[in-house]
Design a protein around this motif. Structure first.
Motif, PDB file in Angstrom:
ATOM      1  N   GLY A 119     -46.495-114.814 -33.807  1.00  0.00           N
ATOM      2  CA  GLY A 119     -45.260-114.151 -33.373  1.00  0.00           C
ATOM      3  C   GLY A 119     -45.050-114.288 -31.875  1.00  0.00           C
ATOM      4  O   GLY A 119     -45.936-113.931 -31.093  1.00  0.00           O
TER       5      GLY A 119
ATOM      6  N   VAL B  20     -44.391-108.921 -27.498  1.00  0.00           N
ATOM      7  CA  VAL B  20     -45.812-108.551 -27.576  1.00  0.00           C
ATOM      8  C   VAL B  20     -46.691-109.794 -27.767  1.00  0.00           C
ATOM      9  O   VAL B  20     -47.703-109.968 -27.083  1.00  0.00           O
TER      10      VAL B  20
ATOM     11  N   GLU C 296     -45.113-104.014 -32.862  1.00  0.00           N
ATOM     12  CA  GLU C 296     -44.451-103.217 -33.899  1.00  0.00           C
ATOM     13  C   GLU C 296     -45.097-103.394 -35.258  1.00  0.00           C
ATOM     14  O   GLU C 296     -44.881-102.578 -36.150  1.00  0.00           O
TER      15      GLU C 296
ATOM     16  N   ASP D  71     -46.476-109.926 -35.540  1.00  0.00           N
ATOM     17  CA  ASP D  71     -45.356-110.477 -36.303  1.00  0.00           C
ATOM     18  C   ASP D  71     -44.230-109.468 -36.535  1.00  0.00           C
ATOM     19  O   ASP D  71     -43.374-109.668 -37.394  1.00  0.00           O
TER      20      ASP D  71
ATOM     21  N   GLN E 124     -34.939 -95.246 -32.739  1.00  0.00           N
ATOM     22  CA  GLN E 124     -34.968 -96.046 -31.509  1.00  0.00           C
ATOM     23  C   GLN E 124     -34.881 -95.115 -30.314  1.00  0.00           C
ATOM     24  O   GLN E 124     -34.013 -94.243 -30.270  1.00  0.00           O
TER      25      GLN E 124
ATOM     26  N   HIS F 214     -30.600-108.075 -28.117  1.00  0.00           N
ATOM     27  CA  HIS F 214     -30.717-106.664 -27.730  1.00  0.00           C
ATOM     28  C   HIS F 214     -31.599-106.468 -26.494  1.00  0.00           C
ATOM     29  O   HIS F 214     -32.349-107.345 -26.090  1.00  0.00           O
ATOM     30  N   GLN F 215     -31.451-105.298 -25.947  1.00  0.00           N
ATOM     31  CA  GLN F 215     -32.112-105.004 -24.678  1.00  0.00           C
ATOM     32  C   GLN F 215     -33.529-104.486 -24.910  1.00  0.00           C
ATOM     33  O   GLN F 215     -33.817-103.909 -25.954  1.00  0.00           O
TER      34      GLN F 215
ATOM     35  N   LYS G  74     -32.083-114.021 -28.423  1.00  0.00           N
ATOM     36  CA  LYS G  74     -32.113-112.664 -28.998  1.00  0.00           C
ATOM     37  C   LYS G  74     -31.394-111.731 -28.036  1.00  0.00           C
ATOM     38  O   LYS G  74     -31.668-111.729 -26.833  1.00  0.00           O
TER      39      LYS G  74
ATOM     40  N   GLY H  70     -35.125 -96.509 -27.065  1.00  0.00           N
ATOM     41  CA  GLY H  70     -34.710 -97.293 -25.897  1.00  0.00           C
ATOM     42  C   GLY H  70     -35.883 -97.730 -25.044  1.00  0.00           C
ATOM     43  O   GLY H  70     -35.705 -98.486 -24.101  1.00  0.00           O
TER      44      GLY H  70
ATOM     45  N   PHE I 224     -46.543-118.857 -39.722  1.00  0.00           N
ATOM     46  CA  PHE I 224     -47.965-118.705 -40.035  1.00  0.00           C
ATOM     47  C   PHE I 224     -48.077-118.356 -41.513  1.00  0.00           C
ATOM     48  O   PHE I 224     -47.597-117.312 -41.952  1.00  0.00           O
TER      49      PHE I 224
ATOM     50  N   ASP J 243     -38.873 -98.641 -26.763  1.00  0.00           N
ATOM     51  CA  ASP J 243     -39.807 -98.900 -27.866  1.00  0.00           C
ATOM     52  C   ASP J 243     -40.752-100.062 -27.626  1.00  0.00           C
ATOM     53  O   ASP J 243     -41.825-100.121 -28.210  1.00  0.00           O
ATOM     54  N   VAL J 244     -40.355-100.976 -26.774  1.00  0.00           N
ATOM     55  CA  VAL J 244     -41.232-102.124 -26.534  1.00  0.00           C
ATOM     56  C   VAL J 244     -42.566-101.661 -25.920  1.00  0.00           C
ATOM     57  O   VAL J 244     -43.604-102.280 -26.139  1.00  0.00           O
TER      58      VAL J 244
ATOM     59  N   GLU K 243     -44.733-119.290 -34.134  1.00  0.00           N
ATOM     60  CA  GLU K 243     -43.490-118.513 -34.170  1.00  0.00           C
ATOM     61  C   GLU K 243     -42.574-119.167 -35.196  1.00  0.00           C
ATOM     62  O   GLU K 243     -42.274-120.354 -35.096  1.00  0.00           O
ATOM     63  N   GLU K 244     -42.122-118.360 -36.154  1.00  0.00           N
ATOM     64  CA  GLU K 244     -41.364-118.979 -37.244  1.00  0.00           C
ATOM     65  C   GLU K 244     -39.961-119.421 -36.846  1.00  0.00           C
ATOM     66  O   GLU K 244     -39.406-120.328 -37.436  1.00  0.00           O
TER      67      GLU K 244
ATOM     68  N   TYR L 184     -26.320 -98.192 -27.876  1.00  0.00           N
ATOM     69  CA  TYR L 184     -27.053 -97.347 -28.836  1.00  0.00           C
ATOM     70  C   TYR L 184     -27.078 -95.909 -28.329  1.00  0.00           C
ATOM     71  O   TYR L 184     -27.024 -95.676 -27.111  1.00  0.00           O
TER      72      TYR L 184
ATOM     73  N   ALA M 173     -36.665-102.248 -22.583  1.00  0.00           N
ATOM     74  CA  ALA M 173     -36.844-101.496 -21.331  1.00  0.00           C
ATOM     75  C   ALA M 173     -38.323-101.231 -21.130  1.00  0.00           C
ATOM     76  O   ALA M 173     -39.003-100.741 -22.032  1.00  0.00           O
TER      77      ALA M 173
HETATM   78  C1  LIG Z   1     -31.469-103.732 -32.569  1.00  0.00           C
HETATM   79  C2  LIG Z   1     -32.642-103.401 -31.716  1.00  0.00           C
HETATM   80  C3  LIG Z   1     -32.454-102.784 -30.480  1.00  0.00           C
HETATM   81  C4  LIG Z   1     -33.558-102.485 -29.662  1.00  0.00           C
HETATM   82  N1  LIG Z   1     -33.350-101.909 -28.450  1.00  0.00           N
HETATM   83  C5  LIG Z   1     -34.406-101.673 -27.647  1.00  0.00           C
HETATM   84  C6  LIG Z   1     -34.232-101.129 -26.335  1.00  0.00           C
HETATM   85  O1  LIG Z   1     -33.118-100.866 -25.895  1.00  0.00           O
HETATM   86  N2  LIG Z   1     -35.335-100.935 -25.582  1.00  0.00           N
HETATM   87  C7  LIG Z   1     -36.589-101.258 -26.043  1.00  0.00           C
HETATM   88  O2  LIG Z   1     -37.558-101.095 -25.319  1.00  0.00           O
HETATM   89  N3  LIG Z   1     -36.790-101.755 -27.256  1.00  0.00           N
HETATM   90  C8  LIG Z   1     -35.739-101.965 -28.072  1.00  0.00           C
HETATM   91  N4  LIG Z   1     -35.940-102.484 -29.312  1.00  0.00           N
HETATM   92  C9  LIG Z   1     -37.313-102.643 -29.778  1.00  0.00           C
HETATM   93  C10 LIG Z   1     -37.960-103.942 -29.303  1.00  0.00           C
HETATM   94  O3  LIG Z   1     -37.133-105.025 -29.573  1.00  0.00           O
HETATM   95  C11 LIG Z   1     -39.281-104.082 -30.030  1.00  0.00           C
HETATM   96  O4  LIG Z   1     -40.094-103.000 -29.649  1.00  0.00           O
HETATM   97  C12 LIG Z   1     -39.994-105.358 -29.691  1.00  0.00           C
HETATM   98  O5  LIG Z   1     -39.196-106.473 -29.988  1.00  0.00           O
HETATM   99  C13 LIG Z   1     -41.268-105.441 -30.505  1.00  0.00           C
HETATM  100  O6  LIG Z   1     -41.920-106.608 -30.160  1.00  0.00           O
HETATM  101  P1  LIG Z   1     -42.939-107.353 -31.157  1.00  0.00           P
HETATM  102  O7  LIG Z   1     -43.361-108.563 -30.400  1.00  0.00           O
HETATM  103  O8  LIG Z   1     -43.936-106.409 -31.666  1.00  0.00           O
HETATM  104  O9  LIG Z   1     -42.064-107.766 -32.436  1.00  0.00           O
HETATM  105  P2  LIG Z   1     -40.788-108.723 -32.554  1.00  0.00           P
HETATM  106  O10 LIG Z   1     -39.973-108.715 -31.332  1.00  0.00           O
HETATM  107  O11 LIG Z   1     -40.145-108.338 -33.835  1.00  0.00           O
HETATM  108  O12 LIG Z   1     -41.430-110.181 -32.707  1.00  0.00           O
HETATM  109  C14 LIG Z   1     -42.105-110.598 -33.865  1.00  0.00           C
HETATM  110  C15 LIG Z   1     -42.010-112.111 -33.907  1.00  0.00           C
HETATM  111  O13 LIG Z   1     -42.873-112.604 -34.929  1.00  0.00           O
HETATM  112  C16 LIG Z   1     -42.242-113.665 -35.602  1.00  0.00           C
HETATM  113  N5  LIG Z   1     -42.875-113.785 -36.919  1.00  0.00           N
HETATM  114  C17 LIG Z   1     -42.847-112.911 -37.945  1.00  0.00           C
HETATM  115  N6  LIG Z   1     -43.593-113.375 -38.972  1.00  0.00           N
HETATM  116  C18 LIG Z   1     -44.097-114.566 -38.573  1.00  0.00           C
HETATM  117  C19 LIG Z   1     -44.929-115.536 -39.187  1.00  0.00           C
HETATM  118  N7  LIG Z   1     -45.416-115.382 -40.421  1.00  0.00           N
HETATM  119  N8  LIG Z   1     -45.238-116.659 -38.513  1.00  0.00           N
HETATM  120  C20 LIG Z   1     -44.767-116.858 -37.264  1.00  0.00           C
HETATM  121  N9  LIG Z   1     -43.968-115.987 -36.635  1.00  0.00           N
HETATM  122  C21 LIG Z   1     -43.638-114.848 -37.280  1.00  0.00           C
HETATM  123  C22 LIG Z   1     -40.766-113.233 -35.631  1.00  0.00           C
HETATM  124  O14 LIG Z   1     -39.919-114.352 -35.818  1.00  0.00           O
HETATM  125  C23 LIG Z   1     -40.608-112.596 -34.264  1.00  0.00           C
HETATM  126  O15 LIG Z   1     -40.178-113.509 -33.294  1.00  0.00           O
HETATM  127  C24 LIG Z   1     -34.855-102.784 -30.123  1.00  0.00           C
HETATM  128  C25 LIG Z   1     -35.052-103.405 -31.372  1.00  0.00           C
HETATM  129  C26 LIG Z   1     -33.954-103.711 -32.148  1.00  0.00           C
HETATM  130  C27 LIG Z   1     -34.190-104.399 -33.485  1.00  0.00           C
END
Ligand SMILES: Cc1cc2nc3c(=O)[nH]c(=O)nc-3n(C[C@H](O)[C@H](O)[C@H](O)COP(=O)(O)OP(=O)(O)OC[C@H]3O[C@@H](n4cnc5c(N)ncnc54)[C@H](O)[C@@H]3O)c2cc1C
Length: 421
Positions: free
Chosen positions: A67, A71, A352, A186, A360, A104-105, A102, A362, A165, A364-365, A92-93, A266, A107
């Protein structure tokens, strides 16, 4: 004269010597023997220490990251900078374009900003804005920035964008020489963790609060990162909806947050758990127009001066929102770390995929990135762990950190992200 037959060890000649001479010869032989043994043991220990030092200095593992979300990409940088990793493979798929577009924001709070800065992230060279030590940017911008950092790392990183993956990748990982660590990032809907054989079970921790969310996409607006707006202690008058709920009744009111980019706006409403009539009504009564109006009024009253107001018709057509208050929970994956002895592979789950709110906030990352703060130490521990005891100790360290994080987020997360200014 009493005497005995002695053998000269060097010449092998037998000669007569008295018992005193014989005893002294015996003792000198014993001393020689002890010295020789001490010398051999010291030599062995020195060689072992030097060998261990060299082995420890040169011990390296392979890290596979699943992913390329914020993160996963951060995990690649942490791993590569840990000094313990020979090679990183990133799956990364989706393709690069989809990734960096992508919308959305995200923070980053002050703690995460400091952590990322230590890794070399230069926020001043990234499109976004600062507000009260938090940095706001578009997720695609952050991912593009990190990809550019990754291309410049000294450790070789095999970046496989557009490559999911799956079962084949597991086989490939199992055949990699030496010890391997898989970091599954992921996301909330990923399936990779299940493929890797870890439990899909989540523990739900109540955050002792209720909440509701709304989202509005305004396609006519540019995609500009904006700071969040927080308002505390809001009360609503529901008389227009036939409810006789009396307004201010001594209970703490709602916390409102307006966040997101200028295009994707939001809102989150959060209130500590209470049995006040207002909360009860908003939890039980399913009246979509009541909730829509609450969000509409909140937005138009507390938006920034530069933000456009939302009209009734826009809200009616384009605003998505929770129809009533729900209980806010932190979902924490039960199993976030494991070790497969046959293939000498560790697996950890981050982001996540490991933990997230059902609302949410704001920020959450940050909940997702928190786990990476000990990743470097964990990599070091597992690279050097040889005995079963050392391996278990490393696993315990990571699993305890996961538990601790979860406790902290449940205790302070909502307070820091929503309920205080
Ligand atoms: C609509 C929306 C609004 C948001 N607004 C905010 C905000 O304002 N502030 C904030 O801090 N956070 C916000 N967030 C949350 C933030 O986007 C997430 O906390 C953050 O993206 C999580 O990161 P991650 O890397 O864990 O997961 P993700 O960003 O979901 O990344 C996971 C990645 O893994 C890949 N993947 C999945 N399965 C596989 C596989 N089998 N093989 C290869 N790749 C794979 C996916 O394609 C994806 O790119 C928002 C989220 C959403 C959906």
């Amino acid at each position: 004269m009493s005497g005995s037959l002695c053998v000269n060890m060097s010449t092998g000649m037998k000669m007569k010597c008295d018992s005193q001479e014989y005893a002294s010869m015996q003792s000198s032989l014993a001393v020689q023997h002890i010295l020789l043994t001490v010398l051999m043991v010291t030599g062995f220990l020195c060689t072992k220490t030097i060998y261990d030092k060299i082995r420890r200095r040169h011990a390296r593992i392979t890290v596979v990251v699943i992913g390329a979300g914020p993160v996963g990409l951060t995990a690649v940088v942490v791993a590569a900078r840990s000094g313990r990793v020979a090679r990183v493979v990133l799956y990364e798929e989706v393709c690069r374009n989809a990734l960096v577009n992508k919308q959305h924001q995200i923070a980053f709070d002050a703690k995460t900003v400091a952590f990322l800065q230590k890794l070399g992230v230069d926020f001043d060279n990234m499109e976004g804005c600062w507000d009260k030590s938090c940095f706001f940017t578009r997720i695609g911008i952050f991912q593009e920035y990190l990809l550019s950092v990754i291309y410049r790392l000294s450790v070789p990183v095999d970046i496989r964008l557009g490559c999911k993956f799956g079962q084949e990748s597991i086989k490939e990982t199992e055949n990699m020489p030496g010890r391997c660590l898989i970091v599954a990032c992921d996301g909330a809907n990923g399936q990779a963790v299940r493929l890797l054989g870890l439990s899909d079970e989540f523990e739900q921790h109540s955050c002792n609060a209720y909440g509701a969310v709304a989202a509005l996409e305004r396609m006519d607006q540019p995609q500009v990162p904006l700071p969040e707006r927080r308002v505390q202690n809001l009360h609503f008058d529901l008389a227009a909806y036939g409810s006789d709920v009396v307004e201010v009744d001594g209970h703490q009111g709602f916390s409102l947050k307006i966040f997101g980019s200028s295009r994707n706006r939001y809102m989150s409403l959060v209130i500590p758990k209470s049995e006040s009539p207002l909360v009860k009504t908003l939890r039980v009564v399913l009246d979509r127009s009541m909730m829509r109006n609450i969000f509409l009024k909140c937005f138009n009253t507390y938006k920034s001066a530069t933000d456009n107001t939302i009209s009734d018709s826009l809200a009616l057509k384009h605003m998505k929102f929770s129809p009533r208050l729900f209980e806010i929970k932190l979902l924490q994956r039960v199993e976030t770390v494991t070790y497969y002895q046959e293939s000498d592979t560790f697996v950890i789950i981050e982001g996540e995929s490991a933990r997230c709110y059902n609302i949410q906030t704001g920020l959450d990352v940050n909940v997702g990135l928190n786990g990476l703060m000990v990743l470097s130490t964990f990599i070091s521990n597992i690279t050097l762990a040889r005995s079963e005891h050392a391996i278990n100790k490393a696993l315990m360290f990571k699993s305890k950190q996961s538990e601790q994080l979860c406790k902290e987020i449940v205790q302070n997360g909502l307070h820091n992200y929503m309920l205080s200014n």
